[in-house]
Design an enzyme around this catalytic site. Structure first.
Site, PDB file in Angstrom:
ATOM      1  N   ASN A  12       0.874  -1.171   0.000  1.00 16.90           N
ATOM      2  CA  ASN A  12       0.000   0.000   0.000  1.00 16.90           C
ATOM      3  C   ASN A  12       0.910   1.219   0.000  1.00 16.90           C
ATOM      4  O   ASN A  12       1.424   1.620   1.050  1.00 16.90           O
ATOM      5  CB  ASN A  12      -0.885  -0.044   1.256  1.00 16.90           C
ATOM      6  N   ARG A  76      -2.578  -1.954  -3.527  1.00 12.35           N
ATOM      7  CA  ARG A  76      -3.753  -1.116  -3.343  1.00 12.35           C
ATOM      8  C   ARG A  76      -3.645   0.079  -4.283  1.00 12.35           C
ATOM      9  O   ARG A  76      -2.628   0.776  -4.290  1.00 12.35           O
ATOM     10  CB  ARG A  76      -3.822  -0.616  -1.903  1.00 12.35           C
ATOM     11  N   HIS A 165     -12.644   3.278  -0.169  1.00 10.10           N
ATOM     12  CA  HIS A 165     -12.671   2.283   0.917  1.00 10.10           C
ATOM     13  C   HIS A 165     -13.407   1.016   0.472  1.00 10.10           C
ATOM     14  O   HIS A 165     -13.889   0.248   1.305  1.00 10.10           O
ATOM     15  CB  HIS A 165     -13.416   2.795   2.173  1.00 10.10           C
ATOM     16  N   ARG A 226     -11.082  15.853   7.155  1.00 14.31           N
ATOM     17  CA  ARG A 226     -11.891  16.278   6.006  1.00 14.31           C
ATOM     18  C   ARG A 226     -13.299  16.665   6.446  1.00 14.31           C
ATOM     19  O   ARG A 226     -13.873  16.024   7.322  1.00 14.31           O
ATOM     20  CB  ARG A 226     -12.007  15.153   4.974  1.00 14.31           C
ATOM     21  N   GLU A 369      -8.337  -4.896   5.284  1.00 15.15           N
ATOM     22  CA  GLU A 369      -8.153  -4.562   3.877  1.00 15.15           C
ATOM     23  C   GLU A 369      -7.003  -5.339   3.260  1.00 15.15           C
ATOM     24  O   GLU A 369      -7.063  -5.734   2.100  1.00 15.15           O
ATOM     25  CB  GLU A 369      -7.921  -3.048   3.738  1.00 15.15           C
TER      26      GLU A 369
END
Ligand code: ADP
Length: 387
Positions: A12, A76, A165, A226, A369
């Site tokens: 990743n 990823r 996601h 965010r 993940e």
């Protein structure tokens, strides 16, 4: 790939870090994992250097990049656009297509591509698979994916809801079905992925039909830094009245908003501690965060019609009983009733935290993940094994 090749390496790569995990797919054993940080600063000049460090760490753990048992590297990749909706075996043409998607994800995709390129150089011939954060959301119907803006402009610039996601939403929705003793296509699940980034999805019988992130990961829930949903006219107002540049507004909404913008902290543990001391801005940040989640739960209940479970996952979702409680409070009209005692239990395994009579199960389901990326990459490599 021989039957004895049972190892999958998951990479990743972000702009300044490279996370890795080596998994043995035979028993899902985590053989090694780690992170190389501060890429581009000081000793770790670039992603090539970072991957050489990873290779050294893997070798020290007994299974370097040159290990024959390594069957695949799963990467990823944040944005697959409309072009990539499935895990994809990487070749030169795929890399060229990924380059074309950079304008859609200028912060993420270049780093993902850098990781892919160095891995291909260090292990030429080894199958490498791109697994996209957007892929699980490719099934969202047009009515939910389209923004109501001028169609020609939207098409020209690729403006639509992609969602992110997705690897986590896919994994958690399936794990939730399993927790209920059902097949994925027998249940409707609302997944709340509440990490540093946060997103909700509505999964109907195993297929995603709505998600809260949009063209970019900025839309939707309140996140660590965010804003999530705001009136887009805030941007014009800040430009015209505040004299701010596009980059300044981008930074404001992505890095200095959300929990950190509201109270100065983005870690829910710290916010909880401050609330305990009577801190009002921390309280407000918590309330805004949970209010937004409730709104999405209501909206996604309407989208799905029937809901079997609401699944909380990622750092906040898995660990904060207070967030789970506040964001599902007074939802009896929707058939949601938490069990305060079960909700307060700390555990690492998937579990139900709703009351016995709750029509909708509320579940805490740890996400994974890396395992999902490894599983998808490994299965694609196995399908493409030379006969
Ligand atoms: P990332 O999106 O970086 O993968 P994670 O899913 O690991 O993020 O979530 C990180 C966030 O989880 C932290 O910023 C923090 O707010 C929250 N978190 C982690 N542990 C706890 C805890 N015990 N209680 C409450 N919140 C927690």
């Amino acid at each position: 790939m021989k039957p004895s090749d049972t190892r999958a390496l998951v990479l990743n790569s972000g702009s300044s870090s490279l996370k890795y995990q080596l998994i043995d797919m035979a028993g899902h054993d985590r053989l090694a994992s780690g992170i190389v940080e501060r890429i581009g600063e000081g000793p770790v000049a670039d992603h090539g250097e970072a991957l050489r460090i990873v290779s050294g760490e893997l070798a020290a753990a007994g299974s370097g990049l040159d290990d024959e048992r390594l069957a695949v590297i799963g990467h990823r990749v944040v944005h697959g656009g409309t072009r990539f909706t499935e895990p994809t075996l990487i070749d030169d043409e795929v890399v060229a297509e990924l380059e074309k998607l950079v304008p859609l994800a200028p912060l993420h995709n270049p780093a993902n591509i850098a990781g892919i390129q160095v891995a291909r150089t260090l292990r030429p011939g080894l199958p490498q698979v791109a697994v996209f954060d957007t892929a699980f959301h490719a099934t969202i119907p047009e009515a939910a994916a389209r923004y109501a803006v001028d169609a020609a402009t939207a098409d020209r610039f690729g403006i639509r809801r992609y969602g992110f996601h997705g690897t986590s939403h896919a994994y958690v929705s399936r794990a939730t079905a399993a927790l209920l003793g059902k097949a994925p296509d027998e249940v409707n699940v609302i997944v709340l992925h509440l990490g540093n980034g946060a997103s909700a999805s509505a999964v109907e019988r195993g297929r995603c039909v709505e998600t809260s992130m949009g063209l970019t990961p900025l839309e939707g829930l309140v996140m660590g830094t965010r804003s999530g949903d705001i009136d887009p006219a805030v941007v014009f107002h800040l430009a015209r009245t505040g004299g701010m540049s596009t980059d300044e507004i981008d930074t404001l909404l992505n890095k200095r908003s959300g929990l950190v913008g509201l109270c100065g902290d983005n870690d829910m543990r710290e916010i909880a501690r401050r609330i305990g001391e009577g801190d009002e801005s921390a309280r407000l940040a918590f309330d805004v965060y949970c209010h937004r989640i409730r709104k999405y739960v209501g909206a996604y209940t309407a989208v799905l019609g029937e809901v079997d479970a609401i699944a909380f996952t990622a750092g906040v979702g898995e660990n904060s009983a207070a967030v789970r409680e506040a964001s599902t409070q007074n939802l009896r009209a929707l058939g949601v009733e938490l069990d305060p005692v079960l909700n307060a239990v700390r555990a690492r395994s998937p579990r139900i935290v709703s009351a016995a009579g709750s029509r909708v199960a509320v579940a805490v389901v740890p996400t994974d993940e890396e395992l999902e990326i490894a599983t998808q990459a490994y299965s694609l490599a196995a399908q493409n094994r030379p006969k």
